[in-house]
Design a protein around this motif. Structure first.
Motif, PDB file in Angstrom:
ATOM      1  N   ARG A  74       0.863  -1.174   0.000  1.00  0.00           N
ATOM      2  CA  ARG A  74       0.000   0.000   0.000  1.00  0.00           C
ATOM      3  C   ARG A  74       0.903   1.228   0.000  1.00  0.00           C
ATOM      4  N   ILE A  75       0.717   2.082  -0.988  1.00  0.00           N
ATOM      5  CA  ILE A  75       1.514   3.292  -1.130  1.00  0.00           C
ATOM      6  C   ILE A  75       0.603   4.487  -0.846  1.00  0.00           C
ATOM      7  N   THR A  76       1.036   5.340   0.085  1.00  0.00           N
ATOM      8  CA  THR A  76       0.267   6.532   0.423  1.00  0.00           C
ATOM      9  C   THR A  76       1.168   7.745   0.243  1.00  0.00           C
ATOM     10  N   PRO A 109      -1.367  -4.275 -10.713  1.00  0.00           N
ATOM     11  CA  PRO A 109      -2.196  -3.263 -10.046  1.00  0.00           C
ATOM     12  C   PRO A 109      -3.139  -3.904  -9.033  1.00  0.00           C
ATOM     13  N   GLY A 110      -3.446  -3.142  -8.008  1.00  0.00           N
ATOM     14  CA  GLY A 110      -4.459  -3.525  -7.025  1.00  0.00           C
ATOM     15  C   GLY A 110      -5.556  -2.488  -7.096  1.00  0.00           C
ATOM     16  N   ALA A 111      -5.762  -1.778  -6.004  1.00  0.00           N
ATOM     17  CA  ALA A 111      -6.723  -0.679  -5.997  1.00  0.00           C
ATOM     18  C   ALA A 111      -6.068   0.539  -6.642  1.00  0.00           C
ATOM     19  N   GLY A 112      -6.794   1.200  -7.519  1.00  0.00           N
ATOM     20  CA  GLY A 112      -6.263   2.376  -8.203  1.00  0.00           C
ATOM     21  C   GLY A 112      -6.081   3.553  -7.260  1.00  0.00           C
ATOM     22  N   VAL A 113      -5.553   4.627  -7.786  1.00  0.00           N
ATOM     23  CA  VAL A 113      -5.260   5.819  -6.982  1.00  0.00           C
ATOM     24  C   VAL A 113      -6.563   6.452  -6.494  1.00  0.00           C
ATOM     25  N   ALA A 114      -6.634   6.629  -5.178  1.00  0.00           N
ATOM     26  CA  ALA A 114      -7.783   7.292  -4.557  1.00  0.00           C
ATOM     27  C   ALA A 114      -7.278   8.542  -3.854  1.00  0.00           C
ATOM     28  N   LYS A 115      -7.960   9.664  -4.086  1.00  0.00           N
ATOM     29  CA  LYS A 115      -7.588  10.932  -3.451  1.00  0.00           C
ATOM     30  C   LYS A 115      -8.462  11.145  -2.219  1.00  0.00           C
ATOM     31  N   THR A 116      -7.842  11.686  -1.175  1.00  0.00           N
ATOM     32  CA  THR A 116      -8.585  12.011   0.037  1.00  0.00           C
ATOM     33  C   THR A 116      -7.785  13.015   0.853  1.00  0.00           C
ATOM     34  N   VAL A 117      -8.194  13.228   2.080  1.00  0.00           N
ATOM     35  CA  VAL A 117      -7.514  14.150   2.990  1.00  0.00           C
ATOM     36  C   VAL A 117      -7.209  13.384   4.266  1.00  0.00           C
ATOM     37  N   PHE A 128      -2.829   3.991  -3.135  1.00  0.00           N
ATOM     38  CA  PHE A 128      -3.143   2.887  -4.046  1.00  0.00           C
ATOM     39  C   PHE A 128      -2.485   1.624  -3.519  1.00  0.00           C
ATOM     40  N   THR A 129      -2.851   0.492  -4.100  1.00  0.00           N
ATOM     41  CA  THR A 129      -2.211  -0.771  -3.733  1.00  0.00           C
ATOM     42  C   THR A 129      -1.718  -1.487  -4.989  1.00  0.00           C
ATOM     43  N   VAL A 130      -0.714  -2.336  -4.778  1.00  0.00           N
ATOM     44  CA  VAL A 130      -0.207  -3.211  -5.833  1.00  0.00           C
ATOM     45  C   VAL A 130       0.101  -4.566  -5.216  1.00  0.00           C
ATOM     46  N   ALA A 131       0.161  -5.581  -6.071  1.00  0.00           N
ATOM     47  CA  ALA A 131       0.592  -6.916  -5.661  1.00  0.00           C
ATOM     48  C   ALA A 131       1.950  -7.167  -6.302  1.00  0.00           C
ATOM     49  N   ALA A 132       2.961  -7.381  -5.475  1.00  0.00           N
ATOM     50  CA  ALA A 132       4.326  -7.573  -5.972  1.00  0.00           C
ATOM     51  C   ALA A 132       4.702  -9.047  -5.889  1.00  0.00           C
ATOM     52  N   ASN A 133       5.141  -9.606  -7.004  1.00  0.00           N
ATOM     53  CA  ASN A 133       5.651 -10.970  -7.030  1.00  0.00           C
ATOM     54  C   ASN A 133       7.143 -10.927  -6.734  1.00  0.00           C
ATOM     55  N   VAL A 134       7.557 -11.674  -5.709  1.00  0.00           N
ATOM     56  CA  VAL A 134       8.922 -11.630  -5.216  1.00  0.00           C
ATOM     57  C   VAL A 134       9.680 -12.869  -5.690  1.00  0.00           C
ATOM     58  N   ARG A 135      10.869 -12.630  -6.244  1.00  0.00           N
ATOM     59  CA  ARG A 135      11.701 -13.728  -6.748  1.00  0.00           C
ATOM     60  C   ARG A 135      12.256 -14.574  -5.609  1.00  0.00           C
ATOM     61  N   PRO A 136      12.342 -15.879  -5.832  1.00  0.00           N
ATOM     62  CA  PRO A 136      13.014 -16.732  -4.857  1.00  0.00           C
ATOM     63  C   PRO A 136      14.524 -16.653  -5.044  1.00  0.00           C
ATOM     64  N   VAL A 137      15.260 -16.878  -3.961  1.00  0.00           N
ATOM     65  CA  VAL A 137      16.716 -16.940  -4.010  1.00  0.00           C
ATOM     66  C   VAL A 137      17.125 -18.227  -3.287  1.00  0.00           C
ATOM     67  N   ALA A 138      17.924 -19.038  -3.943  1.00  0.00           N
ATOM     68  CA  ALA A 138      18.401 -20.273  -3.309  1.00  0.00           C
ATOM     69  C   ALA A 138      19.611 -19.952  -2.443  1.00  0.00           C
ATOM     70  N   VAL A 139      19.601 -20.478  -1.224  1.00  0.00           N
ATOM     71  CA  VAL A 139      20.732 -20.333  -0.317  1.00  0.00           C
ATOM     72  C   VAL A 139      21.114 -21.723   0.161  1.00  0.00           C
ATOM     73  N   GLU A 140      22.392 -21.908   0.377  1.00  0.00           N
ATOM     74  CA  GLU A 140      22.889 -23.194   0.848  1.00  0.00           C
ATOM     75  C   GLU A 140      22.933 -23.191   2.377  1.00  0.00           C
ATOM     76  N   THR A 141      22.546 -24.299   2.965  1.00  0.00           N
ATOM     77  CA  THR A 141      22.631 -24.442   4.421  1.00  0.00           C
ATOM     78  C   THR A 141      23.429 -25.710   4.739  1.00  0.00           C
ATOM     79  N   PRO A 142      24.129 -25.688   5.822  1.00  0.00           N
ATOM     80  CA  PRO A 142      24.915 -26.886   6.176  1.00  0.00           C
ATOM     81  C   PRO A 142      23.988 -28.034   6.579  1.00  0.00           C
ATOM     82  N   THR A 143      24.377 -29.224   6.230  1.00  0.00           N
ATOM     83  CA  THR A 143      23.631 -30.409   6.665  1.00  0.00           C
ATOM     84  C   THR A 143      24.203 -30.889   7.986  1.00  0.00           C
ATOM     85  N   THR A 144      23.367 -31.479   8.789  1.00  0.00           N
ATOM     86  CA  THR A 144      23.840 -31.985  10.074  1.00  0.00           C
ATOM     87  C   THR A 144      23.796 -33.486  10.118  1.00  0.00           C
TER      88      THR A 144
END
Length: 144
Positions: A74-76, A109-117, A128-144
């Motif tokens: 949500r961006i204001t 896009p989500g909800a378009g620009v709305a003006k108010t006070v 307004f609102t937007v839906a952002a798709n976030v990229r995955p990132v592979a990280v290595e973790t130690p095995t136990t």
């Protein structure tokens, strides 16, 4: 090592997109913009610090492991005039919708620009609102 998938910070990535985008646009309404994740605590009607753009993450991102996370942003925009708030919000939405990068794969896009006070300060704002798709990132973790 077992690979794990993690997702970046959509809110921080959106702030980066907006900072770079506003800096590249010479329109007067996009000059001197402060961007943050919280409204400054010392802001008041007498010292409004305009223009100000709030980038908020609405809820927890929905994760479609391991390929995607979708974050609702949500961006204001608070500005000196109703027209400037609207125009800066439109610019912000456009910058986000055309962006693709290391963290944000795509933005819809989500909800378009709305003006108010703002009911507390009486300052003109647009949101307004937007839906952002976030990229995955592979990280290595130690095995136990």
């Amino acid at each position: 090592m077992k690979p794990l998938v993690v997702f970046g910070d959509a809110q921080a990535a959106a702030i980066g997109v907006l900072r770079a985008g506003f800096a590249a646009h010479p329109q007067p309404y996009a000059t001197g913009v402060t961007i943050g994740t919280r409204v400054p605590g010392d802001r008041s009607p007498e010292t409004p610090r305009l223009p100000f753009v709030l980038v908020a993450l609405d809820g927890t991102p929905r994760v479609e492991y391991p390929v995607n996370a979708r974050a609702a942003l949500r961006i204001t925009v608070w500005h000196r005039t109703e027209a400037d708030a609207h125009d800066l919000a439109q610019l912000a939405m456009s910058l986000l919708l055309v962006h693709t990068g290391a963290v944000l794969r795509s933005v819809r896009p989500g909800a378009g620009v709305a003006k108010t006070v703002d009911p507390t300060t009486g300052i003109d704002l647009a949101t307004f609102t937007v839906a952002a798709n976030v990229r995955p990132v592979a990280v290595e973790t130690p095995t136990t």
